[in-house]
Structure formats: structure tokens, C-alpha cells
Design a protein around this motif. Structure first.
Motif, PDB file in Angstrom:
ATOM      1  N   GLY A  68       0.818  -1.207   0.000  1.00 56.05           N
ATOM      2  CA  GLY A  68       0.000   0.000   0.000  1.00 56.05           C
ATOM      3  C   GLY A  68       0.847   1.251   0.000  1.00 56.05           C
ATOM      4  O   GLY A  68       0.533   2.242  -0.678  1.00 56.05           O
ATOM      5  N   ALA A  69       1.941   1.215   0.741  1.00 57.63           N
ATOM      6  CA  ALA A  69       2.848   2.360   0.772  1.00 57.63           C
ATOM      7  C   ALA A  69       3.508   2.575  -0.585  1.00 57.63           C
ATOM      8  O   ALA A  69       3.676   3.718  -1.034  1.00 57.63           O
ATOM      9  CB  ALA A  69       3.904   2.155   1.856  1.00 57.63           C
ATOM     10  N   LEU A  70       3.891   1.496  -1.259  1.00 52.60           N
ATOM     11  CA  LEU A  70       4.497   1.614  -2.595  1.00 52.60           C
ATOM     12  C   LEU A  70       3.565   2.338  -3.556  1.00 52.60           C
ATOM     13  O   LEU A  70       3.977   3.230  -4.304  1.00 52.60           O
ATOM     14  CB  LEU A  70       4.799   0.214  -3.158  1.00 52.60           C
ATOM     15  CG  LEU A  70       6.075  -0.492  -2.740  1.00 52.60           C
ATOM     16  CD1 LEU A  70       6.097  -1.893  -3.341  1.00 52.60           C
ATOM     17  CD2 LEU A  70       7.303   0.288  -3.185  1.00 52.60           C
ATOM     18  N   GLN A  72      -6.112  -8.204   4.190  1.00 49.74           N
ATOM     19  CA  GLN A  72      -5.353  -7.633   3.084  1.00 49.74           C
ATOM     20  C   GLN A  72      -5.766  -6.188   2.798  1.00 49.74           C
ATOM     21  O   GLN A  72      -4.922  -5.318   2.569  1.00 49.74           O
ATOM     22  CB  GLN A  72      -5.539  -8.478   1.816  1.00 49.74           C
ATOM     23  CG  GLN A  72      -5.027  -9.899   1.943  1.00 49.74           C
ATOM     24  CD  GLN A  72      -6.092 -10.871   2.438  1.00 49.74           C
ATOM     25  OE1 GLN A  72      -6.972 -10.509   3.224  1.00 49.74           O
ATOM     26  NE2 GLN A  72      -6.022 -12.110   1.975  1.00 49.74           N
ATOM     27  N   VAL A  73      -7.071  -5.933   2.801  1.00 50.71           N
ATOM     28  CA  VAL A  73      -7.583  -4.578   2.553  1.00 50.71           C
ATOM     29  C   VAL A  73      -7.143  -3.641   3.670  1.00 50.71           C
ATOM     30  O   VAL A  73      -6.690  -2.517   3.417  1.00 50.71           O
ATOM     31  CB  VAL A  73      -9.116  -4.605   2.431  1.00 50.71           C
ATOM     32  CG1 VAL A  73      -9.681  -3.188   2.391  1.00 50.71           C
ATOM     33  CG2 VAL A  73      -9.534  -5.377   1.187  1.00 50.71           C
ATOM     34  N   ARG A  74      -7.270  -4.112   4.891  1.00 48.79           N
ATOM     35  CA  ARG A  74      -6.867  -3.296   6.049  1.00 48.79           C
ATOM     36  C   ARG A  74      -5.395  -2.913   5.957  1.00 48.79           C
ATOM     37  O   ARG A  74      -5.013  -1.747   6.160  1.00 48.79           O
ATOM     38  CB  ARG A  74      -7.134  -4.075   7.330  1.00 48.79           C
ATOM     39  CG  ARG A  74      -6.778  -3.324   8.618  1.00 48.79           C
ATOM     40  CD  ARG A  74      -6.608  -4.297   9.765  1.00 48.79           C
ATOM     41  NE  ARG A  74      -5.414  -5.135   9.571  1.00 48.79           N
ATOM     42  CZ  ARG A  74      -5.174  -6.250  10.253  1.00 48.79           C
ATOM     43  NH1 ARG A  74      -6.059  -6.702  11.128  1.00 48.79           N
ATOM     44  NH2 ARG A  74      -4.066  -6.946  10.043  1.00 48.79           N
ATOM     45  N   ASP A  75      -4.532  -3.881   5.633  1.00 48.27           N
ATOM     46  CA  ASP A  75      -3.094  -3.617   5.589  1.00 48.27           C
ATOM     47  C   ASP A  75      -2.720  -2.683   4.439  1.00 48.27           C
ATOM     48  O   ASP A  75      -1.820  -1.842   4.586  1.00 48.27           O
ATOM     49  CB  ASP A  75      -2.325  -4.930   5.474  1.00 48.27           C
ATOM     50  CG  ASP A  75      -2.334  -5.724   6.774  1.00 48.27           C
ATOM     51  OD1 ASP A  75      -2.792  -5.172   7.799  1.00 48.27           O
ATOM     52  OD2 ASP A  75      -1.887  -6.883   6.760  1.00 48.27           O
ATOM     53  N   ARG A  76      -3.389  -2.813   3.295  1.00 50.10           N
ATOM     54  CA  ARG A  76      -3.091  -1.925   2.177  1.00 50.10           C
ATOM     55  C   ARG A  76      -3.479  -0.485   2.507  1.00 50.10           C
ATOM     56  O   ARG A  76      -2.800   0.463   2.118  1.00 50.10           O
ATOM     57  CB  ARG A  76      -3.799  -2.430   0.913  1.00 50.10           C
ATOM     58  CG  ARG A  76      -3.188  -3.729   0.404  1.00 50.10           C
ATOM     59  CD  ARG A  76      -4.022  -4.488  -0.618  1.00 50.10           C
ATOM     60  NE  ARG A  76      -3.579  -5.887  -0.662  1.00 50.10           N
ATOM     61  CZ  ARG A  76      -4.096  -6.824  -1.436  1.00 50.10           C
ATOM     62  NH1 ARG A  76      -5.100  -6.526  -2.242  1.00 50.10           N
ATOM     63  NH2 ARG A  76      -3.622  -8.046  -1.402  1.00 50.10           N
TER      64      ARG A  76
END
Length: 341
Positions: free
Chosen positions: A167-169, A193-197
Motif C-alpha cells: 500500500g505504501a508503494l 489484506q484490505v486493512r493492511d493496504r
């Protein structure tokens, strides 16, 4: 209805004992070549297929590995399945692939089916954020490995991708291109996955001195193209439209792209777009899609090897230790994000 052919029928046709037929099937090297050829001929002529369920009852373990993914309509999970299947087949086992469709109830039913079938082990991309279905399945004592999910709070193995870094990328790339007003088209909030992105996206904004208000979230109930089109319509209706959009996966991004194209909004001239997964369709889109690549096939293969180790099947059987493998994502830049404001 045609009557099934049994091992006794093969023995009778070949003029040998049932034990000899069993040896030909299970230990062919122990049978003389001429006898073996006569039995094989009878097997082929009669169309005999051995009963896997009977063999399983005798051996106490199955030759099948269960694979339960979130969405087989998503090419990312197709690639995960291919990687897993290749590794499992090399070990002489088969794979039963099932689709939870991101539904915890479906997930629970398939895990019950795997338990009923006494599968060798399970590769699981969980849909239930509470962990309840995993806890219920654990009681059966069947080994499992989490796929595309870190094994938080459990001792089981997992293979995942660092979605916070991914997500940061994505957002760092958009910030570097000059964007300061962004939208995040997310999926079901319960998915890790959504939360982490999202966390990764907010981290990148914080690095640039921007608060969470710079990222407007457009939640969706699913991670598919239709949900992306709906999010695109909502995006178009915003009075103060962002200049760039980061989508939680490529299917959402392709849906957003369709909605923008239909409304005459140009990508990337009017709005930059970044997806996630780097599925095959990303590069083939009308506007080639910038995306965060996940090594899907590698993810599936590594998870399968961990499971094979644990079940005493793979080349490293007997050397298994529970561990968590976290792979790193990679940004693949294409035309959809190349024009800055």
C-alpha cells in the motif's frame, strides 16, 4: 446402471489371486514381469479404477490436499492455485480447489467437507475475519497453512505478502508524481489484506506530511469489477474529485477504469489510477494499469511445500518447523499513473 468392476473381477480375468492384483497396483516391483503384464492387461480391458475411499480407510490418510480461496474469479487466486497444484502434484498428491466467494458461511461449509473427506491437509485463504471457522476446523487435527494471510494469534504456518509495504508503494508512487488528493477504493473492511493496504497508504501519506484526510475511502462490498464500476460512479459524483485513485486490487481498478472511460474521464490525464496484484489483465487493459505485483504462484507453491513438509509428504518431510513467510511486493509502473497534476 453399469456395475462397477472390482479387484476380484480383475483377479478372475487375469487368473491370479486378489493379493497379486493388489501387489501390481501398490508394489509392482514385487511381481514378476509376465504376471504384472497380464494383470495390467486385465485392468485396462475391464476399465478397473481402484477405490480411493477404500484405500484411504485402510491407510488412514488421503492423497488429496484441500485448497480454499477467496475468489476463483480473481486471476490472482488462479495463479496461487496453479503454484500450489504444481507443488502438490510433484509430491504425487491431488488438489481439491474450492471457492468461499469471500463468504464466511461458505468457508465453514467447505472446511466441514474437507474434514469429512479426511484430506491430507488444507491451504486456506480465510474469509472469516473473526477466526471462528479456523478455530472450529482446528479441532479436527488436520494440518493447514494460511495463504495470503499472516497467521496472527496462531501457531500454524502462513505465507503472505507484506501488504502494508504494498500500500505504501502505491501511494508513494502517486505522491512522487505530484498528487496530493487521493482516493482509496477498498474492499470488505474485514479482510486483513484490505486493512493492511490502507495502513500502508496512510503511512506513505504521513511520510509526506499529509494527514488521513488526503485519502478519501470508497468502500466496496466485494473485490470484483462490478464493485469497481460502482465505486467509479461514486468517484465521479464527488464535488471535489481526487486526482489519483489507489484500488485494493486490479479487478476493482479495472471496474473504475470502465466507469471513467464511459464518462469521458481520461486516464491518466484527468485521473491517475493504481491497482494491486498485477494480474495478467492489468497490462492488457485499454490503458495499461500500474499495479503492485504479488508473486502469486510463488506464494501458492511455498504454502504447499510447508503443508507437504508438515504432513510428511514432501522432500523435506520430517524437517518441518512452523514458520511465517512474508514475501515482498513490487511496483510495476504503466501508463495509468504517468501524468502528474
Amino acid at each position: 446402471m453399469a456395475q462397477s468392476v472390482g479387484i476380484k473381477d480383475v483377479a478372475r480375468a487375469a487368473g491370479v489371486s486378489v493379493g497379486t492384483v493388489s501387489n501390481v497396483i501398490n508394489r509392482p516391483a514385487s511381481v514378476a514381469a509376465e504376471t504384472r503384464a497380464r494383470v495390467q492387461s486385465a485392468i485396462e480391458r475391464l476399465g478397473y479404477v481402484r477405490s480411493e475411499s477404500a484405500r484411504q480407510l485402510r491407510a488412514g490418510r488421503s492423497r488429496i490436499v484441500g485448497l480454499l480461496v477467496l475468489d476463483m474469479g480473481n486471476p490472482f487466486f488462479v495463479d496461487v492455485a496453479r503454484g500450489a497444484e504444481r507443488a502438490v502434484r510433484q509430491a504425487g498428491l491431488g488438489v481439491m480447489v474450492c471457492n468461499s466467494a469471500q463468504d464466511p458461511a461458505e468457508e465453514a461449509e467447505y472446511l466441514s467437507l474437507f474434514a469429512e473427506q479426511r484430506v491430507r491437509g488444507v491451504l486456506l485463504s480465510p474469509a472469516d475475519a473473526t477466526g471462528g471457522t479456523i478455530e472450529a476446523f482446528r479441532r479436527h487435527g488436520i494440518p493447514f497453512v494460511l495463504v495470503d494471510r499472516v497467521a496472527d494469534g496462531t501457531t500454524e504456518c502462513s505465507v503472505s505478502v507484506d501488504d502494508v509495504a504494498g500500500g505504501a508503494l502505491a501511494v508513494r508512487h502517486l505522491l512522487d508524481a505530484g498528487h496530493r488528493s487521493l482516493a482509496f477504493v477498498s474492499g470488505p473492511p474485514g479482510l486483513t489484506q484490505v486493512r493492511d493496504r490502507r495502513i500502508g497508504a496512510l503511512n506513505a501519506l504521513a511520510e509526506a506530511g499529509l494527514g488521513p484526510g488526503a485519502l478519501r475511502e470508497l468502500p466496496t462490498g466485494r473485490l470484483d469489477v462490478a464493485a469497481g464500476r460502482d465505486a467509479g460512479a461514486r468517484l465521479l459524483g464527488l464535488a471535489d474529485r481526487p486526482t489519483a485513485v489507489f484500488c485494493a486490487n486490479d479487478l476493482l481498478a479495472l471496474g473504475v477504469l470502465q466507469a471513467l472511460y464511459a464518462a469521458g474521464v481520461k486516464v491518466p490525464e484527468d485521473l491517475a489510477l493504481v491497482g494491486y496484484d498485477d494480474i495478467e489483465f492489468a497490462a492488457a487493459a485499454a490503458v495499461p494499469l500500474t499495479s503492485v505485483r504479488q508473486p502469486a504462484a510463488t506464494l501458492g507453491a511455498l504454502a504447499a511445500r510447508l503443508l507437504l513438509e508438515e504432513t510428511g509428504t514432501g522432500p523435506d518431510a520430517g524437517q518441518h518447523e512452523h514458520r511465517r513467510i512474508v514475501l515482498q511486493p513490487e511496483l510495476v509502473v504503466r501508463r495509468s499513473s504517468l501524468t502528474a497534476h
